[in-house]
Design an enzyme around this catalytic site. Structure first.
Site, mmCIF file in Angstrom:
data_model
loop_
_atom_site.group_PDB
_atom_site.id
_atom_site.type_symbol
_atom_site.label_atom_id
_atom_site.label_comp_id
_atom_site.label_asym_id
_atom_site.label_seq_id
_atom_site.Cartn_x
_atom_site.Cartn_y
_atom_site.Cartn_z
ATOM 1 N N HIS A 90 -41.669 -28.623 75.911
ATOM 2 C CA HIS A 90 -41.652 -29.904 75.173
ATOM 3 C C HIS A 90 -41.387 -29.704 73.684
ATOM 4 O O HIS A 90 -40.420 -30.289 73.163
ATOM 5 C CB HIS A 90 -42.956 -30.668 75.406
ATOM 6 C CG HIS A 90 -43.118 -31.855 74.506
ATOM 7 N ND1 HIS A 90 -42.298 -32.951 74.565
ATOM 8 C CD2 HIS A 90 -44.005 -32.101 73.498
ATOM 9 C CE1 HIS A 90 -42.659 -33.829 73.642
ATOM 10 N NE2 HIS A 90 -43.691 -33.344 72.981
ATOM 11 N N HIS A 114 -45.821 -28.925 66.453
ATOM 12 C CA HIS A 114 -46.400 -30.261 66.265
ATOM 13 C C HIS A 114 -47.545 -30.577 67.213
ATOM 14 O O HIS A 114 -48.353 -31.467 66.932
ATOM 15 C CB HIS A 114 -45.307 -31.341 66.347
ATOM 16 C CG HIS A 114 -44.898 -31.711 67.747
ATOM 17 N ND1 HIS A 114 -43.888 -31.080 68.432
ATOM 18 C CD2 HIS A 114 -45.339 -32.678 68.571
ATOM 19 C CE1 HIS A 114 -43.733 -31.649 69.611
ATOM 20 N NE2 HIS A 114 -44.605 -32.624 69.728
ATOM 21 N N GLU A 118 -53.271 -30.313 67.945
ATOM 22 C CA GLU A 118 -53.819 -31.337 68.837
ATOM 23 C C GLU A 118 -54.274 -30.766 70.176
ATOM 24 O O GLU A 118 -55.301 -31.179 70.721
ATOM 25 C CB GLU A 118 -52.758 -32.410 69.067
ATOM 26 C CG GLU A 118 -53.215 -33.561 69.938
ATOM 27 C CD GLU A 118 -52.126 -34.603 70.088
ATOM 28 O OE1 GLU A 118 -52.157 -35.334 71.081
ATOM 29 O OE2 GLU A 118 -51.254 -34.677 69.204
ATOM 30 N N ASP A 119 -53.530 -29.809 70.725
ATOM 31 C CA ASP A 119 -53.744 -29.389 72.112
ATOM 32 C C ASP A 119 -54.161 -27.941 72.300
ATOM 33 O O ASP A 119 -54.286 -27.494 73.436
ATOM 34 C CB ASP A 119 -52.449 -29.632 72.920
ATOM 35 C CG ASP A 119 -52.151 -31.105 73.098
ATOM 36 O OD1 ASP A 119 -53.099 -31.891 73.166
ATOM 37 O OD2 ASP A 119 -50.959 -31.470 73.157
ATOM 38 N N ASP A 179 -39.992 -36.615 69.198
ATOM 39 C CA ASP A 179 -41.044 -36.436 70.198
ATOM 40 C C ASP A 179 -40.990 -37.560 71.232
ATOM 41 O O ASP A 179 -41.066 -37.332 72.445
ATOM 42 C CB ASP A 179 -42.406 -36.408 69.494
ATOM 43 C CG ASP A 179 -43.570 -36.359 70.465
ATOM 44 O OD1 ASP A 179 -43.800 -35.298 71.061
ATOM 45 O OD2 ASP A 179 -44.261 -37.390 70.616
ATOM 46 N N ASP A 297 -14.406 -55.039 75.679
ATOM 47 C CA ASP A 297 -15.810 -55.283 75.318
ATOM 48 C C ASP A 297 -16.721 -54.097 75.587
ATOM 49 O O ASP A 297 -17.933 -54.190 75.400
ATOM 50 C CB ASP A 297 -16.343 -56.501 76.086
ATOM 51 C CG ASP A 297 -15.744 -57.804 75.606
ATOM 52 O OD1 ASP A 297 -15.340 -57.849 74.417
ATOM 53 O OD2 ASP A 297 -15.676 -58.766 76.387
#
Length: 722
Positions: A90, A114, A118-119, A179, A297
């Site tokens: 990720h 990043h 947090e993890d 992200d 179009d």
């Protein structure tokens, strides 16, 4: 929403049962960097990032990216996504998105890291020590707040924290957008209801942020990904139209050849390309044309030239040699959009009536149009250093502080204004609602406010009134505004302003005047609405006379034909005051509490108790001011209620009738209804209804959401008078 939740990680935030020795992790990372394969090159797993990065920054040093990858891979080792992939895929994918858009090394380093704070067990201090304060600031800006600490407020407060961090370094938002792109690409592993919730937040907040930052490449992809989740049938129909178009061959190819020949003969060095429309763009065209799309179009011509003067030269040649559609001409070079976008727009008609849309821009304009602030590099590299973030290189636009002065694109003025009003919205619900409303507005006009011998440009949303201009110019001093001169003529405060209007705001002496409740109907900007509400709530609490006692509700006669008969307004008898069971009680109109909402209360003049929802902004302000609360609770979960509901929908025939039927079938008496004019095929219906049993409110909202075309139903924070 934690990052692990958003990306489908199967691991908890902290590996509390198997703690990582972070010091050992850093030592292992440094040892790996000194080993043979990694010296002077990136690891194989991120070499594709290096190649993309070198295309935009050929002299970039890969050393910091090497160290960031080694740390991130070690920290996330053992974590897996729900798709079965290692979690490290990720941050690597997010970083590749940014590298392809041209982000510089600091942004890519922070992107690789990043999710570590947090993890994993990596701390922000360790990131700061190893990679410096800039990287640490960016990582902290995108690190989410924990639901265990903030509950339902975690998501809005996380966005508030991110926007505050972006106020000093807008690259925070670049990482967040990349992200979200990768999360949306891989959303299929989530439950359908979670996919829809993430897609709605993306639609309401992330896509407008991408638009305002000028990152068109991200905006269009997010629009298509959200469209696929929230409107799968319409998405598939648009895709099928595009497949049929491609199978028939490209009808614009001869037009492109003719344009190339004209520009070549005129001696203009130009690249002419056919630029296909994306899925949402095709869908919007189909809706606008009643489902009948012509062969031209599905794409537009994009012409790129070296210099600004070449843009106008190319335009002149096209208008001379082809038949221009003058009504389609727009000059966004002389008057750039607030998000830095610059191009000439025109359209050419052929003998058969076909219309070809054409964009003309320089190569630099194209880069900025696609990647916005990402293309401008490091915002901390100022003009004195000649860095890519230097404001002097950018034309004056909406966010200029003074007329004729260049804007600083890496510190956009709309973000400064957003940060200003968010400080006045301590309540998460108010902030979240006002943020989405703010981002839904296109800032299309700039008025000039006169005050004394000074003039100040004020960027405002289209449809803004003199009330909005007053609060944009004077802040809370605008409470005493009593009138306005617009282009030299006295006008009422509800007057809607137009681009270029000259506005002179007239203020009464402080304390001699105040905002009227109807000002809320004229205000379009959050800054104005929040300031007016605060003043009105404060004035009401200070000066309101004691209300007359409210009698207990009288049982209504049996309803006919299965519908509840209109009954009395919900009264204080539904609420029990712990210490004074017979106290006079009124339910606050600012937040319309209904069972089983969590409630709090305050004693006001005359001994009356006013009941608010616990997350009400007015209640938060009174608590912050030191007002004592009164212990209250609901007598019964089946009390009647009056509540205002907002239904967000795609406009279509019979929508109003279908919503009215859903309301009737669920026993709701409609006291007031309002339908706002549609904007880009989106409409908002607002209904003030009365229910004999508040416990039926969730069922009613679910029924409204099931109406075709409706994509969200929410409770309003303020109930208009019936």
């Amino acid at each position: 929403m934690s990052s692990a939740e958003a990306t489908g990680s199967t691991m908890p935030r902290r590996w509390r049962g198997n703690r990582i020795d972070v010091a050992r992790l850093f030592r292992a990372g440094r040892a790996a960097l000194l080993s043979g394969p990694l010296r002077g090159a990136l690891p194989d797993a991120v070499e594709h990032i290096g190649r993309a990065h070198r295309q935009h920054h050929p002299d970039a040093d890969p050393g910091m990216l090497r160290r960031a990858y080694v740390l991130a891979e070690s920290a996330h080792r053992g974590q897996m996504r729900k798709s079965g992939e290692p979690y490290i895929t990720h941050p690597v994918a997010v970083t590749l998105i940014l590298a392809e858009l041209g982000a510089e090394t600091t942004t890519l380093t922070a992107s690789l890291l990043h999710d570590t704070v947090e993890d994993t067990e990596v701390t922000l201090d360790q990131v700061r020590e190893q990679f410096g304060p800039e990287v640490a600031h960016l990582v902290d800006g995108v690190t989410k707040l924990e639901k265990v600490d903030y509950g339902a407020a975690a998501e809005p407060e996380t966005f508030r924290k991110m926007l505050v961090a972006a106020g000093s370094d807008v690259r925070v938002l670049s990482i967040k957008l990349a992200d979200r792109v990768h999360n949306m690409r891989t959303l299929g592993v989530m439950r359908p209801e979670k996919q829809a919730r993430i897609a709605r937040v993306t639609r309401d907040v992330l896509i407008p942020l991408a638009e305002r930052l000028g990152v068109q490449a991200v905006k269009t992809e997010l629009e298509d990904l959200v469209f696929r989740v929230l409107h799968p049938e319409e998405h598939d129909r648009a895709l099928e139209l595009m497949r049929r178009h491609r199978a028939a061959g490209e009808p614009l190819a001869p037009v492109a050849d003719a344009v190339r020949a004209v520009l070549r003969e005129a001696g203009i060095a130009a690249e002419v390309a056919i630029r296909p429309r994306h899925v949402v763009s095709v869908h919007r065209n189909a809706v606008k044309r009643g489902g009948r799309l012509g062969p031209y179009d599905f794409a537009r011509l994009l012409i790129r030239v070296p210099e600004n003067a070449d843009c106008y030269a190319a335009l002149g040649e096209l208008h001379t040699c082809f038949t221009p559609v003058i009504s389609e001409f727009k000059d966004f070079i002389a008057a750039p959009k607030f998000n830095l976008y610059q191009s000439l727009h025109t359209a050419l008609a052929d003998d058969a009536g076909g219309i070809t849309e054409v964009l003309i821009r320089t190569h630099r304009m194209h880069r900025v149009a696609e990647t916005g602030v990402i293309a401008l590099g490091d915002p901390l590299a100022g003009a004195a250093e000649g860095g890519p973030g230097a404001a002097a290189a950018v034309p004056a636009g909406e966010d200029s502080e003074q007329p004729g002065q260049p804007a600083d694109p890496t510190r956009p003025g709309w973000l400064s204004r957003l940060l200003e009003w968010q400080r006045q919205a301590p309540d998460p619900d108010t902030f979240w609602t006002e943020l989405r409303d703010e981002l839904a507005e296109d800032r299309e006009i700039t008025v000039v406010a006169e005050y004394g011998d000074r003039q100040q440009p004020l960027p405002l949303p289209a449809g803004a009134s003199c009330v909005d201009a007053a609060y944009a110019r004077h802040g809370e001093a605008a409470h005493s505004c009593i009138g306005a001169l617009v282009n030299g003529r006295l006008q009422p405060l509800h007057t809607r302003l137009r681009d270029g209007d000259l506005v002179h705001l007239i203020l009464a002496p402080e304390g001699t005047s105040g905002p009227a409740p109807e000002w809320l109907e004229h205000a379009r900007t959050p800054a104005a609405r929040i300031a007016i509400r605060r003043r009105l709530v404060g004035a009401a609490e200070r000066a309101a006379p004691a209300p007359e006692p409210v009698p207990a509700p009288v049982p209504a006669p049996a309803p006919a034909a299965g519908r509840p008969a209109p009954g009395p307004e919900p009264v204080g008898a539904a609420v029990l005051v712990a210490d004074v069971p017979d106290a006079q009680v009124r339910l606050a109109r600012c937040c319309t509490p209904v069972p089983p909402d969590e409630i709090t209360a305050f004693a006001v003049r005359g001994g009356t108790v006013t009941v608010h929802r616990t997350n009400c902004a007015a209640a938060g302000e009174m608590t912050a001011a030191g007002r004592s609360t009164v212990a209250v609770g609901w007598r019964s979960a089946t009390a009647g209620c009056r509540v205002t509901l907002c239904a967000e929908a795609l406009g279509r025939p019979h929508l109003l009738a279908d919503l009215a039927e859903a309301l009737a079938e669920n026993g709701a008496d409609v006291l007031q209804a309002e339908v706002e004019p549609p904007r880009e095929q989106r409409v908002r219906h607002t209904y003030t209804v009365r229910l004999s049993d508040a416990s039926g409110l969730p069922r009613l909202m679910r029924a409204m959401r099931r109406v075709p075309g409706v994509y969200d139903v929410t409770r309003a924070l303020r109930t208009p008078a019936a």
